[in-house]
Write a protein that holds these residues in place. Structure first.
Motif, PDB file in Angstrom:
ATOM      1  N   LEU A  43       0.658  -1.062   0.023  1.00 59.78           N
ATOM      2  CA  LEU A  43       0.104   0.127  -0.121  1.00 59.78           C
ATOM      3  C   LEU A  43       0.830   1.323   0.042  1.00 59.78           C
ATOM      4  N   THR A  44       2.040   1.295   0.752  1.00 56.69           N
ATOM      5  CA  THR A  44       2.714   2.472   0.860  1.00 56.69           C
ATOM      6  C   THR A  44       3.285   2.489  -0.553  1.00 56.69           C
ATOM      7  N   TYR A 113      -7.663   9.940 -10.215  1.00 55.37           N
ATOM      8  CA  TYR A 113      -6.679   8.691 -10.375  1.00 55.37           C
ATOM      9  C   TYR A 113      -7.132   7.607  -9.984  1.00 55.37           C
ATOM     10  N   SER A 114      -6.815   6.596 -10.715  1.00 54.94           N
ATOM     11  CA  SER A 114      -6.927   5.199 -10.519  1.00 54.94           C
ATOM     12  C   SER A 114      -5.479   4.544 -10.599  1.00 54.94           C
ATOM     13  N   ILE A 115      -5.267   3.478  -9.682  1.00 54.88           N
ATOM     14  CA  ILE A 115      -3.940   2.966  -9.664  1.00 54.88           C
ATOM     15  C   ILE A 115      -4.230   1.235  -9.925  1.00 54.88           C
ATOM     16  N   SER A 131      -5.241  -4.202  -6.803  1.00 54.15           N
ATOM     17  CA  SER A 131      -6.107  -4.530  -7.938  1.00 54.15           C
ATOM     18  C   SER A 131      -7.569  -4.559  -7.280  1.00 54.15           C
ATOM     19  N   SER A 132      -8.487  -4.634  -8.323  1.00 58.81           N
ATOM     20  CA  SER A 132     -10.007  -4.887  -7.969  1.00 58.81           C
ATOM     21  C   SER A 132     -10.344  -6.327  -8.199  1.00 58.81           C
ATOM     22  N   SER A 133      -9.403  -7.265  -8.624  1.00 62.55           N
ATOM     23  CA  SER A 133      -9.641  -8.629  -8.679  1.00 62.55           C
ATOM     24  C   SER A 133      -8.416  -9.524  -8.132  1.00 62.55           C
ATOM     25  N   THR A 134      -8.747 -10.726  -7.778  1.00 65.99           N
ATOM     26  CA  THR A 134      -7.373 -11.551  -7.571  1.00 65.99           C
ATOM     27  C   THR A 134      -7.048 -12.314  -8.459  1.00 65.99           C
ATOM     28  N   SER A 141      -9.658   2.987  -7.776  1.00 63.61           N
ATOM     29  CA  SER A 141      -9.641   4.592  -7.828  1.00 63.61           C
ATOM     30  C   SER A 141      -9.031   4.708  -6.349  1.00 63.61           C
ATOM     31  N   GLU A 142      -8.550   6.048  -6.476  1.00 66.41           N
ATOM     32  CA  GLU A 142      -7.669   6.659  -5.355  1.00 66.41           C
ATOM     33  C   GLU A 142      -8.556   6.609  -3.966  1.00 66.41           C
ATOM     34  N   ALA A 143      -9.846   6.821  -4.129  1.00 64.18           N
ATOM     35  CA  ALA A 143     -10.787   7.020  -2.813  1.00 64.18           C
ATOM     36  C   ALA A 143     -10.614   5.397  -2.203  1.00 64.18           C
ATOM     37  N   ASN A 144     -10.559   4.487  -3.032  1.00 56.66           N
ATOM     38  CA  ASN A 144     -10.654   2.959  -2.355  1.00 56.66           C
ATOM     39  C   ASN A 144      -9.204   2.417  -2.259  1.00 56.66           C
TER      40      ASN A 144
END
Length: 156
Positions: A43-44, A113-115, A131-134, A141-144
């Motif tokens: 995350l960092t 921004y999305s990453i 990621s949004s998936s494994t 998204s930056e918010a998530n």
């Protein structure tokens, strides 16, 4: 009078049983702490990469790399100007430059921004990432962007 040295079998069994109980209770907690530490590092790394892109998006000398109004553009670590601080994931695997990207969209002057981020092992299999998936690398998204977005991929 009898000269008694050492422990009885019952005493040894009691001590071994207590040690086993403590080990059974402690092991899952230790594993969870190590896993959380790995997630925090990833995350960092993602936050640092995103911060680098956000900073450079405000500088005129980098404007050719960013989208114009009403458009989106993907900026990846494979571009030598971005992601220079991405070293290794917690297991010592390298982040894949083509899978470490920030999508920048500009709408009404507002930057969104999305990453996505992924590390690969020596066999080029994805290990850790944002990621949004494994099963595949997808944008978050930056918010998530939080520990829930850190995944250990299930790709064989």
């Amino acid at each position: 009078m009898k000269n008694k040295k050492g422990f009885t079998l019952v005493e040894l069994i009691v001590v071994i049983t207590l040690i086993a109980i403590v080990a059974v209770i402690a092991t899952p907690n230790v594993i969870k702490m190590v896993d959380n530490g790995r997630k925090e590092q990833i995350l960092t790394d993602a936050e640092n990469f995103l911060s680098d892109v956000k900073y450079k998006s405000k500088l005129i000398k980098y404007e050719e790399y960013f989208p114009t109004e009403g458009r989106c553009k993907e900026i990846c670590a494979s571009n030598s100007l971005f992601g220079q601080d991405l070293d290794d994931d917690p297991d010592g695997n390298l982040y894949s430059p083509d899978e470490c990207c920030v999508k920048v969209c500009i709408n009404a002057g507002v930057y969104n921004y999305s990453i996505k981020l992924a590390s690969t092992n020596a066999e080029n299999k994805k290990i850790w990432g944002i990621s949004s998936s494994t099963t595949e690398v997808g944008y978050v998204s930056e918010a998530n962007l939080n520990k829930d977005a850190v995944v250990r991929f299930n790709i064989d």
